[in-house]
Design an enzyme around this catalytic site. Structure first.
Site, PDB file in Angstrom:
ATOM      1  N   ASP A 239      47.536 -28.336  14.048  1.00 25.68           N
ATOM      2  CA  ASP A 239      46.974 -28.364  15.401  1.00 25.68           C
ATOM      3  C   ASP A 239      48.038 -28.793  16.413  1.00 25.68           C
ATOM      4  O   ASP A 239      48.923 -29.582  16.084  1.00 25.68           O
ATOM      5  CB  ASP A 239      45.787 -29.345  15.408  1.00 25.68           C
ATOM      6  CG  ASP A 239      44.888 -29.143  16.612  1.00 25.68           C
ATOM      7  OD1 ASP A 239      45.102 -28.190  17.379  1.00 25.68           O
ATOM      8  OD2 ASP A 239      43.966 -29.965  16.801  1.00 25.68           O
TER       9      ASP A 239
ATOM     10  N   ASN B 103      49.728 -26.534  18.751  1.00 21.95           N
ATOM     11  CA  ASN B 103      50.701 -25.524  19.228  1.00 21.95           C
ATOM     12  C   ASN B 103      50.606 -25.347  20.744  1.00 21.95           C
ATOM     13  O   ASN B 103      51.620 -25.256  21.434  1.00 21.95           O
ATOM     14  CB  ASN B 103      50.422 -24.162  18.586  1.00 21.95           C
ATOM     15  CG  ASN B 103      50.664 -24.149  17.091  1.00 21.95           C
ATOM     16  OD1 ASN B 103      51.260 -25.071  16.558  1.00 21.95           O
ATOM     17  ND2 ASN B 103      50.196 -23.108  16.424  1.00 21.95           N
TER      18      ASN B 103
ATOM     19  N   HIS C 171      52.723 -21.102  19.380  1.00 22.67           N
ATOM     20  CA  HIS C 171      52.292 -20.516  18.106  1.00 22.67           C
ATOM     21  C   HIS C 171      53.496 -19.979  17.321  1.00 22.67           C
ATOM     22  O   HIS C 171      53.556 -20.084  16.101  1.00 22.67           O
ATOM     23  CB  HIS C 171      51.282 -19.388  18.347  1.00 22.67           C
ATOM     24  CG  HIS C 171      49.956 -19.873  18.857  1.00 22.67           C
ATOM     25  ND1 HIS C 171      49.292 -20.944  18.295  1.00 22.67           N
ATOM     26  CD2 HIS C 171      49.154 -19.446  19.873  1.00 22.67           C
ATOM     27  CE1 HIS C 171      48.151 -21.138  18.933  1.00 22.67           C
ATOM     28  NE2 HIS C 171      48.045 -20.255  19.907  1.00 22.67           N
TER      29      HIS C 171
ATOM     30  N   ASN D 160      38.044 -19.461  15.727  1.00 22.59           N
ATOM     31  CA  ASN D 160      39.191 -18.999  16.528  1.00 22.59           C
ATOM     32  C   ASN D 160      39.011 -17.572  17.062  1.00 22.59           C
ATOM     33  O   ASN D 160      39.679 -17.182  18.027  1.00 22.59           O
ATOM     34  CB  ASN D 160      40.506 -19.066  15.734  1.00 22.59           C
ATOM     35  CG  ASN D 160      41.033 -20.472  15.529  1.00 22.59           C
ATOM     36  OD1 ASN D 160      41.771 -20.730  14.585  1.00 22.59           O
ATOM     37  ND2 ASN D 160      40.670 -21.408  16.409  1.00 22.59           N
TER      38      ASN D 160
HETATM   39  C1  FPP Z   1      46.334 -24.885  16.565  1.00 18.18           C
HETATM   40  O1  FPP Z   1      46.999 -24.979  17.778  1.00 18.18           O
HETATM   41  C2  FPP Z   1      46.806 -23.829  15.701  1.00 18.18           C
HETATM   42  C3  FPP Z   1      46.157 -22.654  15.437  1.00 18.18           C
HETATM   43  C4  FPP Z   1      44.925 -22.222  16.087  1.00 18.18           C
HETATM   44  C5  FPP Z   1      46.629 -21.707  14.453  1.00 18.18           C
HETATM   45  C6  FPP Z   1      47.780 -22.085  13.592  1.00 18.18           C
HETATM   46  C7  FPP Z   1      48.726 -20.974  13.614  1.00 18.18           C
HETATM   47  C8  FPP Z   1      50.062 -21.056  13.393  1.00 18.18           C
HETATM   48  C9  FPP Z   1      50.723 -22.300  12.991  1.00 18.18           C
HETATM   49  C10 FPP Z   1      50.946 -19.869  13.586  1.00 18.18           C
HETATM   50  C11 FPP Z   1      50.742 -18.695  12.686  1.00 18.18           C
HETATM   51  C12 FPP Z   1      50.524 -18.998  11.257  1.00 18.18           C
HETATM   52  C13 FPP Z   1      51.138 -18.408  10.197  1.00 18.18           C
HETATM   53  C14 FPP Z   1      50.689 -18.686   8.806  1.00 18.18           C
HETATM   54  C15 FPP Z   1      52.268 -17.486  10.368  1.00 18.18           C
HETATM   55  P1  FPP Z   1      46.125 -24.925  19.102  1.00 18.18           P
HETATM   56  O2  FPP Z   1      46.335 -23.599  19.714  1.00 18.18           O
HETATM   57  O3  FPP Z   1      44.707 -25.258  18.812  1.00 18.18           O
HETATM   58  O4  FPP Z   1      46.804 -26.070  19.924  1.00 18.18           O
HETATM   59  P2  FPP Z   1      46.136 -26.962  21.064  1.00 18.18           P
HETATM   60  O5  FPP Z   1      44.988 -27.707  20.435  1.00 18.18           O
HETATM   61  O6  FPP Z   1      47.258 -27.858  21.474  1.00 18.18           O
HETATM   62  O7  FPP Z   1      45.694 -26.007  22.146  1.00 18.18           O
END
Ligand code: FPP
Length: 236
Positions: A16, A18, A33, A64
């Site tokens: 979490d 990104n 991401h 998601n």
């Molecule tokens: C959370 O960050 C992360 C995700 C929704 C997806 C995780 C995806 C990756 C790490 C990249 C792609 C994966 C692979 C296996 C290649 P968020 O967007 O919820 O962050 P925030 O809470 O700060 O908005």
């Protein structure tokens, strides 16, 4: 010296932060991401080298799908890239890859690449990397319940026979042990429909580090913390 994993066989991670990582730098969420996908590779490598046998990563939840179409497209694009590019490294490091989640909701080309990667890495036995994709734990539990109901209706099982072992055998995770440790990055302290059945006796570690900043040292420190804990499974 590498950190010993001791009794730690299976680590499950909620990646979490990104979006916040990107926002802090005035960048687009997609950049966060992209950096997060690089962290996936670094942590897979580190976990394998440290002797972790199973690593489960929450890449995309059923919830998601409700994100803006553009962000879903970015994440699918990164997954496509990952699925096409990573075979060589997975083979070299003896990593078997498996996917859990509802495949029917994913684009056909991604489903095809997933099956191909699973087949091509099926013989590797150093570590199993399990990627939760279009995954929701309640949905997983409901589909298992439906299967059991159908078996009972057909007269193939007696409802009295239904036990935890039979139930676990109908989950997407039927071939892997339950997680010993769940890590969530970014300071949020919730489970978000992740492996609800499987984490019955897992230890939890919540870190403020945002997923794109999470590295080998973070993982080592958390494993040391885990190794100092006493797990009692309800006993004294
Ligand atoms: C959370 O960050 C992360 C995700 C929704 C997806 C995780 C995806 C990756 C790490 C990249 C792609 C994966 C692979 C296996 C290649 P968020 O967007 O919820 O962050 P925030 O809470 O700060 O908005």
């Amino acid at each position: 010296m590498t950190t010993k994993t001791g009794n730690l066989q299976h680590i499950a991670i909620i990646m979490d932060g990104n979006g916040r990582w990107a926002k802090k730098r005035g960048l687009l969420r997609s950049v966060g991401h992209k950096k997060g996908a690089e962290t996936v590779k670094e942590i897979t490598r580190a976990a394998g080298e440290m002797g972790v046998k199973y690593l489960t990563l929450y890449a995309f939840s059923t919830e998601n799908w409700q994100r803006p179409a553009e962000e879903v497209e970015t994440l699918m694009g990164l997954l496509r890239e990952y699925l096409k590019s990573d075979l060589k490294e997975l083979q070299e490091n003896g990593v078997r890859i498996i996917f859990i989640g509802e495949r029917s909701m994913l684009p056909a080309d991604i489903v095809e690449s997933m099956s191909k990667l699973e087949e091509e890495t099926a013989g590797n036995d150093k570590m199993t990397l399990c990627i939760a994709l279009s995954y929701g734990s309640r949905q997983e539990i409901v589909q298992a319940a439906r299967k059991i109901a159908a078996l009972a209706k057909q007269g193939d099982i007696d409802p009295e026979e239904v036990d935890a072992k039979m139930f676990a055998g109908l989950l997407y995770t039927k071939d892997i042990p339950d997680p010993d440790l769940v890590i969530r990055t970014s300071g949020e302290q919730r489970v978000s429909n992740y492996l609800l059945w499987q984490i019955a006796y897992a230890e939890f570690y919540f870190t403020d580090v945002l997923w794109p900043d999470f590295d080998r040292k973070c993982l080592e420190d958390i494993i040391k913390n885990f190794n100092a804990r006493e797990r009692r499974y309800g006993k004294i």
